[in-house]
Scaffold this motif. Structure first.
Motif, PDB file in Angstrom:
ATOM      1  N   VAL A  24      -5.562   5.353  12.520  1.00 19.89           N
ATOM      2  CA  VAL A  24      -5.384   4.120  13.293  1.00 19.89           C
ATOM      3  C   VAL A  24      -5.066   2.973  12.339  1.00 19.89           C
ATOM      4  O   VAL A  24      -5.775   2.758  11.345  1.00 19.89           O
ATOM      5  CB  VAL A  24      -6.653   3.792  14.109  1.00 19.89           C
ATOM      6  CG1 VAL A  24      -6.512   2.430  14.790  1.00 19.89           C
ATOM      7  CG2 VAL A  24      -6.919   4.882  15.138  1.00 19.89           C
ATOM      8  N   TRP A  25      -4.003   2.252  12.685  1.00 19.32           N
ATOM      9  CA  TRP A  25      -3.610   1.088  11.893  1.00 19.32           C
ATOM     10  C   TRP A  25      -4.054  -0.166  12.625  1.00 19.32           C
ATOM     11  O   TRP A  25      -3.799  -0.333  13.817  1.00 19.32           O
ATOM     12  CB  TRP A  25      -2.101   1.084  11.671  1.00 19.32           C
ATOM     13  CG  TRP A  25      -1.658   2.301  10.912  1.00 19.32           C
ATOM     14  CD1 TRP A  25      -1.258   3.491  11.426  1.00 19.32           C
ATOM     15  CD2 TRP A  25      -1.627   2.456   9.487  1.00 19.32           C
ATOM     16  NE1 TRP A  25      -0.979   4.383  10.423  1.00 19.32           N
ATOM     17  CE2 TRP A  25      -1.188   3.774   9.215  1.00 19.32           C
ATOM     18  CE3 TRP A  25      -1.918   1.612   8.422  1.00 19.32           C
ATOM     19  CZ2 TRP A  25      -1.038   4.262   7.924  1.00 19.32           C
ATOM     20  CZ3 TRP A  25      -1.761   2.082   7.130  1.00 19.32           C
ATOM     21  CH2 TRP A  25      -1.327   3.393   6.891  1.00 19.32           C
ATOM     22  N   ALA A  26      -4.758  -1.047  11.899  1.00 20.96           N
ATOM     23  CA  ALA A  26      -5.341  -2.231  12.517  1.00 20.96           C
ATOM     24  C   ALA A  26      -5.270  -3.408  11.552  1.00 20.96           C
ATOM     25  O   ALA A  26      -5.194  -3.228  10.330  1.00 20.96           O
ATOM     26  CB  ALA A  26      -6.799  -1.960  12.901  1.00 20.96           C
ATOM     27  N   LYS A  27      -5.313  -4.602  12.119  1.00 18.10           N
ATOM     28  CA  LYS A  27      -5.220  -5.821  11.305  1.00 18.10           C
ATOM     29  C   LYS A  27      -6.621  -6.304  10.941  1.00 18.10           C
ATOM     30  O   LYS A  27      -7.465  -6.519  11.811  1.00 18.10           O
ATOM     31  CB  LYS A  27      -4.454  -6.894  12.067  1.00 18.10           C
ATOM     32  CG  LYS A  27      -4.107  -8.122  11.245  1.00 18.10           C
ATOM     33  CD  LYS A  27      -3.112  -9.021  11.973  1.00 18.10           C
ATOM     34  CE  LYS A  27      -1.726  -8.390  12.050  1.00 18.10           C
ATOM     35  NZ  LYS A  27      -0.729  -9.320  12.634  1.00 18.10           N
ATOM     36  N   ASP A  28      -6.848  -6.446   9.659  1.00 15.95           N
ATOM     37  CA  ASP A  28      -8.135  -6.922   9.141  1.00 15.95           C
ATOM     38  C   ASP A  28      -8.326  -8.379   9.571  1.00 15.95           C
ATOM     39  O   ASP A  28      -7.498  -9.246   9.265  1.00 15.95           O
ATOM     40  CB  ASP A  28      -8.130  -6.803   7.608  1.00 15.95           C
ATOM     41  CG  ASP A  28      -9.469  -7.130   6.973  1.00 15.95           C
ATOM     42  OD1 ASP A  28     -10.329  -7.716   7.642  1.00 15.95           O
ATOM     43  OD2 ASP A  28      -9.640  -6.788   5.783  1.00 15.95           O
ATOM     44  N   THR A  29      -9.423  -8.658  10.285  1.00 14.24           N
ATOM     45  CA  THR A  29      -9.654 -10.028  10.758  1.00 14.24           C
ATOM     46  C   THR A  29      -9.956 -10.992   9.621  1.00 14.24           C
ATOM     47  O   THR A  29      -9.857 -12.211   9.795  1.00 14.24           O
ATOM     48  CB  THR A  29     -10.810 -10.054  11.774  1.00 14.24           C
ATOM     49  OG1 THR A  29     -11.986  -9.459  11.184  1.00 14.24           O
ATOM     50  CG2 THR A  29     -10.448  -9.286  13.034  1.00 14.24           C
ATOM     51  N   ALA A  30     -10.311 -10.460   8.451  1.00 14.03           N
ATOM     52  CA  ALA A  30     -10.644 -11.334   7.314  1.00 14.03           C
ATOM     53  C   ALA A  30      -9.407 -11.840   6.590  1.00 14.03           C
ATOM     54  O   ALA A  30      -9.308 -13.026   6.254  1.00 14.03           O
ATOM     55  CB  ALA A  30     -11.568 -10.607   6.337  1.00 14.03           C
ATOM     56  N   ASP A  31      -8.447 -10.955   6.327  1.00 13.76           N
ATOM     57  CA  ASP A  31      -7.283 -11.372   5.541  1.00 13.76           C
ATOM     58  C   ASP A  31      -5.952 -11.233   6.283  1.00 13.76           C
ATOM     59  O   ASP A  31      -4.901 -11.579   5.731  1.00 13.76           O
ATOM     60  CB  ASP A  31      -7.221 -10.616   4.212  1.00 13.76           C
ATOM     61  CG  ASP A  31      -7.074  -9.106   4.385  1.00 13.76           C
ATOM     62  OD1 ASP A  31      -6.782  -8.655   5.511  1.00 13.76           O
ATOM     63  OD2 ASP A  31      -7.249  -8.375   3.394  1.00 13.76           O
ATOM     64  N   GLY A  32      -5.984 -10.702   7.512  1.00 10.99           N
ATOM     65  CA  GLY A  32      -4.764 -10.586   8.306  1.00 10.99           C
ATOM     66  C   GLY A  32      -3.851  -9.454   7.895  1.00 10.99           C
ATOM     67  O   GLY A  32      -2.756  -9.310   8.439  1.00 10.99           O
ATOM     68  N   GLN A  33      -4.291  -8.622   6.933  1.00 13.77           N
ATOM     69  CA  GLN A  33      -3.457  -7.521   6.452  1.00 13.77           C
ATOM     70  C   GLN A  33      -3.721  -6.241   7.269  1.00 13.77           C
ATOM     71  O   GLN A  33      -4.834  -6.014   7.745  1.00 13.77           O
ATOM     72  CB  GLN A  33      -3.729  -7.255   4.978  1.00 13.77           C
ATOM     73  CG  GLN A  33      -3.331  -8.386   4.056  1.00 13.77           C
ATOM     74  CD  GLN A  33      -1.831  -8.653   4.065  1.00 13.77           C
ATOM     75  OE1 GLN A  33      -1.022  -7.751   4.235  1.00 13.77           O
ATOM     76  NE2 GLN A  33      -1.467  -9.921   3.886  1.00 13.77           N
ATOM     77  N   VAL A  34      -2.675  -5.424   7.389  1.00 16.27           N
ATOM     78  CA  VAL A  34      -2.796  -4.167   8.120  1.00 16.27           C
ATOM     79  C   VAL A  34      -3.434  -3.115   7.219  1.00 16.27           C
ATOM     80  O   VAL A  34      -3.020  -2.924   6.073  1.00 16.27           O
ATOM     81  CB  VAL A  34      -1.418  -3.684   8.616  1.00 16.27           C
ATOM     82  CG1 VAL A  34      -1.519  -2.297   9.248  1.00 16.27           C
ATOM     83  CG2 VAL A  34      -0.847  -4.680   9.623  1.00 16.27           C
ATOM     84  N   LYS A  35      -4.427  -2.417   7.754  1.00 20.40           N
ATOM     85  CA  LYS A  35      -5.119  -1.366   7.025  1.00 20.40           C
ATOM     86  C   LYS A  35      -5.191  -0.111   7.885  1.00 20.40           C
ATOM     87  O   LYS A  35      -5.061  -0.173   9.110  1.00 20.40           O
ATOM     88  CB  LYS A  35      -6.517  -1.833   6.613  1.00 20.40           C
ATOM     89  CG  LYS A  35      -6.507  -2.984   5.610  1.00 20.40           C
ATOM     90  CD  LYS A  35      -7.896  -3.428   5.252  1.00 20.40           C
ATOM     91  CE  LYS A  35      -7.872  -4.417   4.065  1.00 20.40           C
ATOM     92  NZ  LYS A  35      -7.136  -5.644   4.352  1.00 20.40           N
TER      93      LYS A  35
END
Length: 392
Positions: free
Chosen positions: A180-191
């Motif tokens: 699952v690819w999701a956007k980190d709420t802390a830095d806005g980067q996809v992880k």
């Protein structure tokens, strides 16, 4: 086992493969023609994946070819492309299953996983013990995944909490894990995250009423406070650029699969034309039928040359996004033309499953759009040749 070139390989391009590659390709072809081809139309009709065949596909040792942990012998992108063609030549859904398992799910681990993650997961996926899926596309985000991803990941101590939804996720109704690819709420980067599908809050619902790739079990996924340990975060996935690396590698193989679909339809149409008698002679002797066959073969030959050169560039470390994009855009467009001409050769029988062409005709529509639409791939190439991005 003596290797024989496909009749559709008009310039005998397969001859460039090594003897061991030719042997493995012939072994795969024999398995597909004897075990999968006789049953595939019934599964397509029922919209069911032939799960009993997963072990047989794994036993070919051709899943996980690209990674040291699971490669049966040193392989090339060219050989892996020929494998994708052989799979799609028999059935696009089976090719898609392998593409998701081998390319997207294992590819995510191979490209973005730590050494420990690769060592644990890749061998289990190689043998079919674990089936994977790849969760990137969302209900409101497809072509704009780089910017429009809405699924979120929030760090909470040694865990991550995932919330959001995904759509069109192949294998997802029965896979054991989903990347699952999701956007980190802390830095806005996809992880990226390895999510076991039995995790509380993870729900996959089959998409019904599909008229293309009916065998592939696509799903809508909802993620509600899904907790994933930090150990399951892909350790080398730090932005969408890492996701794009996975897509770049698989996009070229989708182009090969598109050629395979055109080959499957062409072979079925050619066989039919030789057997179908009208006006006292086989329709293969009619000029207009020969015209359709030759145009289809021309598309196959030119597309095959394009994907072959793309994979050679990949082996040389020279393939860029625009090269994979052009291969996918052109090969799928030529595939779409060819399957339509092949259906035309069969007349009314071209819409009946029994003659195979109807399945290739319907499945081509999904291949034409997934892993980058023609329009998006065109814009990637357009940006490369003009220096101007025209995405918005």
């Amino acid at each position: 086992m003596t290797f024989e070139s496909l009749p559709s390989d008009f310039f005998h391009l397969e001859a460039s493969l090594s003897p061991v590659e030719l042997d493995k390709l012939m072994e795969l072809r024999t398995y597909l023609e004897t075990e999968i081809k006789p049953v595939i139309n019934d599964h397509w009709d029922r919209a069911e994946f032939p799960k009993a065949l997963v072990k047989g596909l794994a036993d070919t040792k051709l899943i996980g070819m690209a990674w040291p942990e699971t490669e049966p012998f040193p392989t090339t992108a060219v050989f892996r492309g020929w494998v994708a063609l052989e799979l799609a030549r028999i059935d696009a859904s089976v090719a898609t299953y392998v593409g998701v398992q081998n390319g997207l799910a294992m590819g995510s681990l191979g490209v973005c996983g730590s050494d420990e993650q690769r060592a644990y997961w890749l061998p289990k996926m190689h043998t079919g013990e674990i089936v994977g899926s790849f969760g990137l596309t969302e209900p409101l985000s497809g072509s704009d995944s780089a910017q429009g991803l809405r699924t979120t990941a929030t760090r909470d101590g040694d865990e991550w909490i995932l919330n959001g939804s995904k759509r069109w996720i192949g294998n997802a109704t029965w896979s054991d894990i989903c990347v699952v690819w999701a956007k980190d709420t802390a830095d806005g980067q996809v992880k990226g995250f390895i999510v076991p599908t039995n995790t509380p809050g993870y729900v996959a619902t089959k998409i019904e009423r599909k008229q293309s790739l009916r065998i592939v079990q696509n799903a809508d996924i909802t993620l509600t406070d899904v907790r994933v340990p930090e150990a399951n975060r892909l350790q080398k996935a730090n932005s969408f650029a890492d996701t794009a690396t996975v897509l770049r590698l698989t996009r070229a193989e989708v182009a090969w699969a598109a050629v395979g679909i055109a080959v499957g339809a062409y072979e079925a149409a050619l066989a039919y034309a030789k057997e179908r008698i009208q006006f006292g002679k086989p329709i293969a002797s009619h000029q207009m039928v020969q015209d359709l066959l030759v145009k289809s073969l021309g598309n196959i030959t030119s597309s095959l040359s394009l994907v072959l050169e793309t994979s050679r560039m990949q082996d040389a470390g020279k393939m860029k996004d625009e090269h994979a994009a052009l291969a996918k855009a052109v090969a799928t467009a030529r595939m779409r033309e060819s399957v339509a001409w092949c259906r035309e050769i069969l007349g009314g029988n071209g819409i009946v499953l029994d003659y195979d062409v109807a399945r290739f005709f319907a499945d081509a529509e999904a291949i034409y759009s997934y892993e980058g639409t023609r329009e998006m791939n065109t814009l990637i190439v357009g940006r490369a040749i003009t220096g101007h991005a025209a995405f918005v």
